[in-house]
Design an enzyme around this catalytic site. Structure first.
Site, PDB file in Angstrom:
ATOM      1  N   GLY A 261       4.129  -9.985 -60.267  1.00  0.00           N
ATOM      2  CA  GLY A 261       4.348 -11.334 -60.784  1.00  0.00           C
ATOM      3  C   GLY A 261       4.941 -11.380 -62.179  1.00  0.00           C
ATOM      4  N   SER A 262       5.664 -10.317 -62.572  1.00  0.00           N
ATOM      5  CA  SER A 262       6.258 -10.357 -63.921  1.00  0.00           C
ATOM      6  C   SER A 262       7.337 -11.432 -64.005  1.00  0.00           C
ATOM      7  CB  SER A 262       6.803  -8.990 -64.335  1.00  0.00           C
ATOM      8  OG  SER A 262       7.928  -8.646 -63.584  1.00  0.00           O
TER       9      SER A 262
ATOM     10  N   ASN B 222      15.527 -16.994 -54.580  1.00  0.00           N
ATOM     11  CA  ASN B 222      14.985 -15.630 -54.580  1.00  0.00           C
ATOM     12  C   ASN B 222      15.659 -14.844 -55.699  1.00  0.00           C
ATOM     13  OD1 ASN B 222      13.591 -13.302 -53.597  1.00  0.00           O
ATOM     14  ND2 ASN B 222      15.484 -12.606 -52.636  1.00  0.00           N
TER      15      ASN B 222
ATOM     16  N   HIS C 209      16.782 -10.940 -56.655  1.00  0.00           N
ATOM     17  CA  HIS C 209      16.988  -9.651 -55.990  1.00  0.00           C
ATOM     18  C   HIS C 209      17.530  -8.637 -56.999  1.00  0.00           C
ATOM     19  CE1 HIS C 209      17.679  -6.930 -52.666  1.00  0.00           C
ATOM     20  NE2 HIS C 209      18.829  -6.630 -53.245  1.00  0.00           N
TER      21      HIS C 209
ATOM     22  N   ASP D   6      18.724 -18.311 -47.417  1.00  0.00           N
ATOM     23  CA  ASP D   6      19.061 -18.803 -46.079  1.00  0.00           C
ATOM     24  C   ASP D   6      18.377 -17.891 -45.063  1.00  0.00           C
ATOM     25  OD1 ASP D   6      20.565 -16.511 -45.927  1.00  0.00           O
ATOM     26  OD2 ASP D   6      22.504 -17.513 -46.010  1.00  0.00           O
TER      27      ASP D   6
ATOM     28  N   GLY E 128      19.267 -15.302 -43.526  1.00  0.00           N
ATOM     29  CA  GLY E 128      19.555 -13.872 -43.554  1.00  0.00           C
ATOM     30  C   GLY E 128      18.694 -13.135 -44.553  1.00  0.00           C
TER      31      GLY E 128
ATOM     32  N   GLU F 205      16.235  -9.631 -65.221  1.00  0.00           N
ATOM     33  CA  GLU F 205      15.651 -10.599 -64.274  1.00  0.00           C
ATOM     34  C   GLU F 205      14.846 -11.670 -65.014  1.00  0.00           C
ATOM     35  OE1 GLU F 205      14.791  -8.051 -60.198  1.00  0.00           O
ATOM     36  OE2 GLU F 205      13.135  -8.531 -61.498  1.00  0.00           O
TER      37      GLU F 205
HETATM   38  C1  GRF Z   1      11.663  -7.743 -58.725  1.00  0.00           C
HETATM   39  O1  GRF Z   1      12.370  -6.578 -59.069  1.00  0.00           O
HETATM   40  C2  GRF Z   1      12.469  -8.625 -57.823  1.00  0.00           C
HETATM   41  O2  GRF Z   1      13.849  -8.536 -58.045  1.00  0.00           O
HETATM   42  C3  GRF Z   1      12.146  -8.095 -56.472  1.00  0.00           C
HETATM   43  O3  GRF Z   1      10.786  -7.716 -56.540  1.00  0.00           O
HETATM   44  C4  GRF Z   1      10.428  -7.429 -57.888  1.00  0.00           C
HETATM   45  C5  GRF Z   1       9.260  -8.309 -58.240  1.00  0.00           C
HETATM   46  O4  GRF Z   1       8.663  -7.989 -59.451  1.00  0.00           O
HETATM   47  N1  GRF Z   1      12.445  -9.083 -55.461  1.00  0.00           N
HETATM   48  P1  GRF Z   1       7.522  -8.920 -60.069  1.00  0.00           P
HETATM   49  O5  GRF Z   1       6.417  -9.079 -59.031  1.00  0.00           O
HETATM   50  O6  GRF Z   1       8.143 -10.244 -60.442  1.00  0.00           O
HETATM   51  O7  GRF Z   1       7.036  -8.166 -61.253  1.00  0.00           O
END
Ligand code: GRF
Length: 189
Positions: free
Chosen positions: A11-12, A108, A110, A142, A144, A175
């Site tokens: 959950g970072s 999402n 990624h 979506d 996919g 991120e």
């Molecule tokens: C992140 O690297 C995200 O891109 C991927 O899963 C990881 C989740 O990390 N989908 P966190 O739980 O938010 O720390």
């Protein structure tokens, strides 16, 4: 903008969203955090902040997200008044009926420059492929796997001495800045 977060792990990214809200750079509120993993640290982080949490019961399936569980998830999110759903390290594939309940309202994050390296552990895929840069992408969800329209993405260089851990850690720094920006962009659109 009322946000609902779905996560399976640390959950970072949710924490980064909370930090952006606290800093005043994101005008939003996290009203519900859901997880398919009872031991996920994301639930603890949410509870510490007094954010309501609940478990998604996938009836013992390891990776599948059964229709019934998706319907129930949609109902919990609607009940909480959620306007935008953010997947933050959620490891199951979202399909109808959850998609139908929130059309173009599920995001999402990624850890790669989609469409490159969809699927699990994308930073390891990037290392194995020997590319000189990868990155992260926030996209609309979506039906996919990691295929919906891109909202924001940013490149991260792969360094010669990178390990899977060091590369993922550098991607995560980006991120944490990109996800709140993307939410603000979608909320303001
Ligand atoms: C992140 O690297 C995200 O891109 C991927 O899963 C990881 C989740 O990390 N989908 P966190 O739980 O938010 O720390």
């Amino acid at each position: 903008m009322k946000l609902g977060i779905l996560g399976s792990g640390s959950g970072s990214n949710m924490q980064a969203i909370l930090d952006a809200i606290d800093a005043g750079s994101l005008d939003a509120e996290i009203v519900l955090v859901l997880s398919d993993n009872p031991g996920a640290y994301i639930l603890e982080r949410a509870a510490k902040r007094g954010i309501p949490t609940a478990l998604i019961d996938c009836h013992g399936f390891k990776t599948k997200f059964p229709d019934e569980a998706q319907t129930k998830t949609a109902a919990m999110l609607k009940e909480a008044g959620v306007e935008l759903v953010c997947l933050a390290g959620f490891l199951r594939l979202v399909k109808q009926p959850l998609l139908d309940a929130f059309p173009d309202r599920i995001l999402n994050i990624h850890p790669a420059l989609l469409p490159a390296f969809p699927g699990l552990e994308a930073w390891k895929q990037a290392l194995a492929a020997g590319v000189s840069e990868t990155g992260c992408t926030v996209h609309l969800v979506d039906a996919g796997m990691d295929t919906g329209p891109v909202v924001l993405q940013e490149a991260v260089p792969v360094l010669p001495d990178d390990t899977a851990e060091s590369l993922h850690a550098r991607i995560q720094v980006v991120e944490h800045r990109l996800y709140p920006e993307a939410i603000a962009a979608v909320a303001g659109a």
